[in-house]
Design a protein around this motif. Sequence first.
Motif, short mmCIF file in Angstrom:
data_model
loop_
_atom_site.label_atom_id
_atom_site.label_comp_id
_atom_site.label_asym_id
_atom_site.label_seq_id
_atom_site.Cartn_x
_atom_site.Cartn_y
_atom_site.Cartn_z
N GLU A 52 0.82 -1.20 0.00
CA GLU A 52 0.00 0.00 0.00
C GLU A 52 0.87 1.26 0.00
OE1 GLU A 52 -4.09 -0.83 2.36
OE2 GLU A 52 -2.30 -0.87 3.61
N VAL A 53 0.46 2.23 -0.80
CA VAL A 53 1.10 3.55 -0.80
C VAL A 53 0.30 4.45 0.13
CG1 VAL A 53 1.62 5.59 -2.20
CG2 VAL A 53 2.07 3.29 -3.09
N ARG A 54 0.97 5.01 1.14
CA ARG A 54 0.27 5.73 2.20
C ARG A 54 0.66 7.20 2.28
NH1 ARG A 54 -4.01 3.36 3.06
NH2 ARG A 54 -4.17 3.72 5.31
N GLY A 55 1.49 7.65 1.38
CA GLY A 55 1.88 9.06 1.38
C GLY A 55 2.70 9.40 0.17
N THR A 56 2.92 10.69 -0.04
CA THR A 56 3.71 11.12 -1.19
C THR A 56 4.35 12.47 -0.90
OG1 THR A 56 3.66 11.56 -3.58
CG2 THR A 56 1.76 12.27 -2.29
N CYS A 57 5.42 12.77 -1.62
CA CYS A 57 6.06 14.08 -1.55
C CYS A 57 6.76 14.34 -2.87
CB CYS A 57 7.03 14.17 -0.37
SG CYS A 57 8.39 12.99 -0.43
N GLN A 58 7.11 15.60 -3.10
CA GLN A 58 7.71 15.99 -4.37
C GLN A 58 8.91 16.90 -4.13
OE1 GLN A 58 4.60 17.65 -6.89
NE2 GLN A 58 3.13 16.13 -6.13
N VAL A 59 9.85 16.85 -5.06
CA VAL A 59 11.02 17.71 -5.01
C VAL A 59 11.21 18.33 -6.40
CG1 VAL A 59 13.44 17.90 -4.36
CG2 VAL A 59 12.06 16.07 -3.39
N PHE A 60 11.21 19.66 -6.45
CA PHE A 60 11.42 20.39 -7.70
C PHE A 60 12.85 20.92 -7.70
CE2 PHE A 60 6.99 20.57 -6.60
CZ PHE A 60 6.29 20.44 -7.80
N THR A 61 13.56 20.71 -8.78
CA THR A 61 14.98 21.06 -8.79
C THR A 61 15.23 22.55 -9.00
OG1 THR A 61 15.13 20.56 -11.14
CG2 THR A 61 15.65 18.78 -9.61
N GLN A 62 14.39 23.21 -9.82
CA GLN A 62 14.63 24.62 -10.13
C GLN A 62 13.33 25.24 -10.66
OE1 GLN A 62 17.44 25.65 -13.31
NE2 GLN A 62 18.47 27.03 -11.89
N VAL A 63 12.62 25.95 -9.80
CA VAL A 63 11.31 26.49 -10.18
C VAL A 63 11.48 27.75 -11.03
CG1 VAL A 63 10.23 25.54 -8.11
CG2 VAL A 63 11.10 27.89 -8.08
N GLY A 64 10.44 28.04 -11.81
CA GLY A 64 10.38 29.29 -12.54
C GLY A 64 11.20 29.35 -13.81
N GLN A 65 11.58 28.20 -14.36
CA GLN A 65 12.38 28.21 -15.58
C GLN A 65 11.52 28.14 -16.84
OE1 GLN A 65 15.82 28.73 -15.03
NE2 GLN A 65 14.73 29.06 -13.10
N LYS A 66 10.44 27.39 -16.80
CA LYS A 66 9.55 27.31 -17.96
C LYS A 66 8.37 28.27 -17.83
CE LYS A 66 10.75 22.47 -18.85
NZ LYS A 66 10.25 21.07 -18.91
N HIS A 67 7.93 28.51 -16.60
CA HIS A 67 6.85 29.44 -16.32
C HIS A 67 7.26 30.29 -15.12
CE1 HIS A 67 4.32 27.10 -19.04
NE2 HIS A 67 4.68 26.02 -18.38
N PRO A 68 6.85 31.55 -15.07
CA PRO A 68 7.23 32.40 -13.94
C PRO A 68 6.75 31.80 -12.61
CG PRO A 68 6.27 33.71 -15.70
CD PRO A 68 6.05 32.27 -16.07
N PHE A 69 7.56 31.97 -11.58
CA PHE A 69 7.21 31.51 -10.24
C PHE A 69 6.88 32.75 -9.41
CE2 PHE A 69 7.93 30.22 -5.87
CZ PHE A 69 7.32 28.98 -5.82
N TYR A 70 5.59 32.98 -9.22
CA TYR A 70 5.13 34.20 -8.57
C TYR A 70 4.94 34.02 -7.07
CZ TYR A 70 4.11 36.06 -13.22
OH TYR A 70 4.22 36.50 -14.51
N SER A 71 5.28 35.06 -6.34
CA SER A 71 4.97 35.17 -4.91
C SER A 71 4.57 36.61 -4.64
CB SER A 71 6.20 34.83 -4.05
OG SER A 71 6.68 33.54 -4.29
#
Length: 338
Positions: free
Chosen positions: A71-90
């Motif tokens: 059974e898979v009971r959780g998940t997480c993600q890691v992005f290496t470098q945000v905002g390269q293909k689309h702007p990363f707004y804050s």
Amino acid sequence: MSHIVRPATPDDLKHLYEMAKLTGGGFTNLPPDRDALQAKLDRSEAAFSRAEGPVEDELFVLVLENPDTGEVRGTCQVFTQVGQKHPFYSYRLGTLTQHSRELSRTFRAEMLTLTTDLEGSSEVGGLFLHPQERAGGLGMLLARSRYLFIRTHRARFADRILAELRGVIDEAGGSPFWDGLAGRFFGMNFQDADQFNAIHGHQFIADLMPKHPIYTAMLPETARAAIGLPHPSGRAAMRMLEREGFRYENYVDIFDGGPTMTALTDQVRSIRDAREHRVVAIDRDGGEEALVARGTLRDFRCTCGLVREAGDGIVLSRDAAAAIGAEEDGAVWHVARW
């Protein structure tokens, strides 16, 4: 056998979709949409397939599995470098100070400014643990496994790292921050905007969001009160990030106003303190509790186990060794559990 964190595979789509339906909304990185989740898995597969090279805009999806049941009971993600293909707004929360000599008064106004300051950072996100598993340290394993993955593949990640925390969501699934600010410009409710963003990305923000600063005094009190606050379910995650060395530096999410935490990658506690050692023996007894990881890319596995130093190597507990496939004379990364 211990739970393990491993790379997601195409067969995990059904598990991710079932978990996505339990998030309660506002969880951009885990949308309850099969096509969007499939696109994430496809992107992750491509990242795991690239053996080496410089930092690129990639996504790695990991899952928490019970090896005894599959059974898979959780998940997480890691992005290496945000905002390269689309702007990363804050939004950046700042203060404008003005003085009136005639009135002998100084006025300080808080302002929200749309920014891409965090572009180029790595990101940890998409962490979700099944509600029935939120005990026994599995959330800690899932969260901190990301840092051992980064340490194992350090060349694939940027020098700064961020984590966005979900903001305040009301009982009806709406966002006071969205309703008081962006919703007035977009003509859609928070749920629709959040789903659109999860599937299509941020470009519509660039098209429609006003570029001038927003005075927070002009927002409703409910929206002002939500700025920089995590969702109640995310308070523990915020404390864990703070223990790792992340700090809130007045960046907030453009959708729900939740805090964005940042840190220097090499100063994140679990990355900085992780050590690589040879396994000199596998034994049942003794040692200190630790997170232990073995392998790279598709072979990466992480679990909790007992570790004790022995000369220039370590002795690893049998359960942990079995869970991640570690063998004597093999190398593992480990960091103390806390």
